[in-house]
Design a protein around this motif. Sequence first.
Motif: not given
Length: 89
Positions: A63, A65, A67, A72, A74-76, A79
């Motif tokens: 995964s 995303k 940034n 941190y 509010n971040s996703e 992985r």
Amino acid sequence: MAQRPQSITVTGYIKSYGNMPFNFPIIECVDGKLYSIDASDDVKKLLLSKQGKLVSISGIIISEKENNSSDYENSEFGRIIFESFSEIK
């Protein structure tokens, strides 16, 4: 026929995310991307002991995303499935 995901290497700094006893290691890459690291508990403990160190981690990105914030909360995270790492001196 589906292709097997390719292993890649990312370089960045190990950081701890979350509160004890539920914290886990993440890597903040030099390009600004953040990844949580899927690994065994023993490997996570080892990585947490390397907080603040520059490392290279090899694994499979499952995964990803973007940034755009240093916040941190509010971040996703992306992985990465851990395969190996090395500390950069």
